[in-house]
Design an enzyme around this catalytic site. Structure first.
Site, PDB file in Angstrom:
ATOM      1  N   HIS A   1       4.223  38.534   9.783  1.00  0.00           N
ATOM      2  CA  HIS A   1       3.165  37.618  10.904  1.00  0.00           C
ATOM      3  C   HIS A   1       1.862  38.296  10.139  1.00  0.00           C
ATOM      4  O   HIS A   1       1.608  39.290   9.753  1.00  0.00           O
ATOM      5  CB  HIS A   1       3.277  38.358  12.238  1.00  0.00           C
ATOM      6  CG  HIS A   1       2.837  37.337  13.269  1.00  0.00           C
ATOM      7  ND1 HIS A   1       1.114  37.407  13.301  1.00  0.00           N
ATOM      8  CD2 HIS A   1       2.950  36.145  13.855  1.00  0.00           C
ATOM      9  CE1 HIS A   1       0.894  36.383  14.197  1.00  0.00           C
ATOM     10  NE2 HIS A   1       1.850  35.680  14.504  1.00  0.00           N
TER      11      HIS A   1
ATOM     12  N   ASP B   1       9.447  32.835  16.096  1.00  0.00           N
ATOM     13  CA  ASP B   1      10.125  31.997  15.388  1.00  0.00           C
ATOM     14  C   ASP B   1      11.424  32.169  15.064  1.00  0.00           C
ATOM     15  O   ASP B   1      12.351  31.347  14.920  1.00  0.00           O
ATOM     16  CB  ASP B   1       9.410  31.131  14.321  1.00  0.00           C
ATOM     17  CG  ASP B   1       8.118  30.575  14.866  1.00  0.00           C
ATOM     18  OD1 ASP B   1       8.186  29.974  15.870  1.00  0.00           O
ATOM     19  OD2 ASP B   1       6.924  30.413  13.924  1.00  0.00           O
TER      20      ASP B   1
END
Ligand code: CMC
Length: 409
Positions: free
Chosen positions: A288, A345
């Site tokens: 991320h 996700d």
């Protein structure tokens, strides 16, 4: 500028002849906000000062909508009023339904963009607000109007997504039901039957976890459009366009596809190892830009996935495969050194897949949630609006000799 100019890119900064350029605006501040905050180093997310864990465990999406739009958790009456307003705004203009039908065979994100733009063209409140913004009459009354329009957008997006699914499969649309909550009504319109409570909880939790995330590309897009004093529906249509890109929305779809391809938890270690080799495929749902710790949303949603597979099973071994990948990632020096952890996700697509939601509707679900963050940020920015107008460093030639077309080679 001469053509010999050399542009040196080192990490996130481009050394240009006009000075350093922060590539991709990484870490550049564009506004102050009281909507959400992220502590990427420690993996903490707050909405309006509340920890995401507290909201995920205790609040519905409607409560989070109230919190994000109005800055406070609703009391019982405020929540009931909001739910009533949302339920009464779910229907679409007939022109919007026609647009969705015309795009039945297209990707639903195209239909979502077009349907939102169409709905905005027919919403008198939207036109009234745009008019007020343009003529400099944006005060408290207009802000209240903007918040009501935000509620309409939040109410209508699920209807657009569900109608598109029904049209794309040649099914009759299922009209919204005002006696159901936001997430239950969405599943009812989508599948045309009373939804399972755990499926409702899964969708609602997903919506809570994605409601806002400071200034990712789609929210920045929303701000850029909003700052031109365009209208709120155009803001959302543009933000949906930004979310559509694979570098933003869509990693949960890629993650589930990779689990299906892997097919066996025993293969997870080799897959993770391959991702550490130069030029190897990236692990989807891992890493991320902001979180350099375990994404708090991923931890929360993982719990839901566990509940779901406990109740309905794990026929394609998606949970088992994801768990093996997670173990291998967390113990591998490559991921440890780069501080790469599973993100939200990594887990979220598994439940949608098992619920029977086709892949192409995963990103529309993201939009259904983030619409509250997009609208809230734009409304917050309008309190102290300023047009975004950055500059580029021109590195091409100047004052070239113009050659008439008949003399050009
Ligand atoms: N698998 C393997 N290596 C990775 C991965 C990954 N998923 N992500 C980053 N790396 C490596 C990358 O190769 C680089 O290595 P090196 O230093 O040797 O060159 C290092 O980690 C830093 O990568 P980066 O590309 O500079 O990091 P970034 O901050 O620009 O990228 C990211 C963030 C999310 C785009 C990236 O981690 C990625 O592509 N992940 C997979 C896609 C994904 O899961 N996206 C969803 C993001 S969360 C969505 C949300 O918040 O809503």
């Amino acid at each position: 500028m001469s053509q010999e100019v050399r542009i040196v890119t080192s990490g996130k900064v481009i050394q240009s002849p006009c000075g350093p350029i922060v590539h991709g605006l990484e870490d550049v501040l564009v506004k102050t906000t009281t909507i959400s905050d992220i502590d990427g180093r420690n993996g903490i997310l707050w909405y309006r000062g509340y920890r995401i864990e507290d909201l995920a465990n205790n609040s519905t999406y409607e409560e989070v909508v109230h919190l994000i739009l109005y800055g406070k958790l609703p009391n019982k009456r405020e929540l009931e009023d909001l739910k009533t307003r949302l339920a009464s705004n779910r229907d679409l203009h007939p022109a919007t339904v026609d647009v969705i039908k015309a795009l039945a065979k297209a990707d639903p994100m195209f239909a979502l963009e077009a349907a939102v733009a169409t709905e905005g063209a027919y919403d008198e409140d939207n036109l009234k607000l745009a008019d007020a913004l343009r003529s400099g009459r944006y005060k408290e009354t207009e802000k209240a109007l903007a918040l009501r329009i935000a509620e309409k957008l939040i109410a209508k997006l699920p209807t657009i997504v569900a109608y598109h699914y029904r049209f794309s499969r040649g099914l009759d649309v299922v009209r919204p039901r005002s006696d159901l909550g936001h997430s239950a009504n969405f599943l009812f319109m989508f599948f045309g039957k009373e939804p399972d409570p755990l499926a409702v909880r899964a969708v609602d939790l997903y919506l809570v976890l994605h409601a806002d995330h400071e200034i990712p590309a789609s929210t920045f897009t929303a701000l850029v459009i909003g700052a031109t004093l365009s209208d709120l529906y155009s803001v959302i249509a543009g933000a949906i366009g930004a979310l559509k890109g694979p570098l933003h929305g869509g990693a949960n779809e890629a993650a589930v596809k990779s689990y299906l391809e892997i097919g066996d938890p025993a293969k997870a270690k080799d897959v993770v190892e391959a991702a550490t080799k130069p030029g190897g495929p990236r692990l989807m749902g891992v890493g991320h830009r902001v979180y350099k710790a375990y994404d708090p949303r991923a931890r929360i949603f993982k719990g839901l996935v566990e509940d779901y597979v406990k109740k309905f099973g794990d026929p394609q071994k998606l949970y088992a495969i994801a768990s093996s990948i997670e173990q291998a990632v967390l113990s591998h020096p490559y991921f440890q050194q780069r501080r790469l952890f599973p993100n939200v996700d990594f887990w979220s697509g598994i439940v949608f897949y098992y619920m029977g939601i086709p892949y192409e509707y995963f990103t529309p679900l993201f939009a259904m949630s983030r619409v509250v963050g997009w609208t809230a940020h734009v409304i917050e920015y309008w309190d102290n609006n300023r047009l975004f107008r950055p500059r580029a460093c021109y590195v091409g030639p100047h004052d070239l000799q113009y050659v008439p077309i008949e003399k050009r080679e």
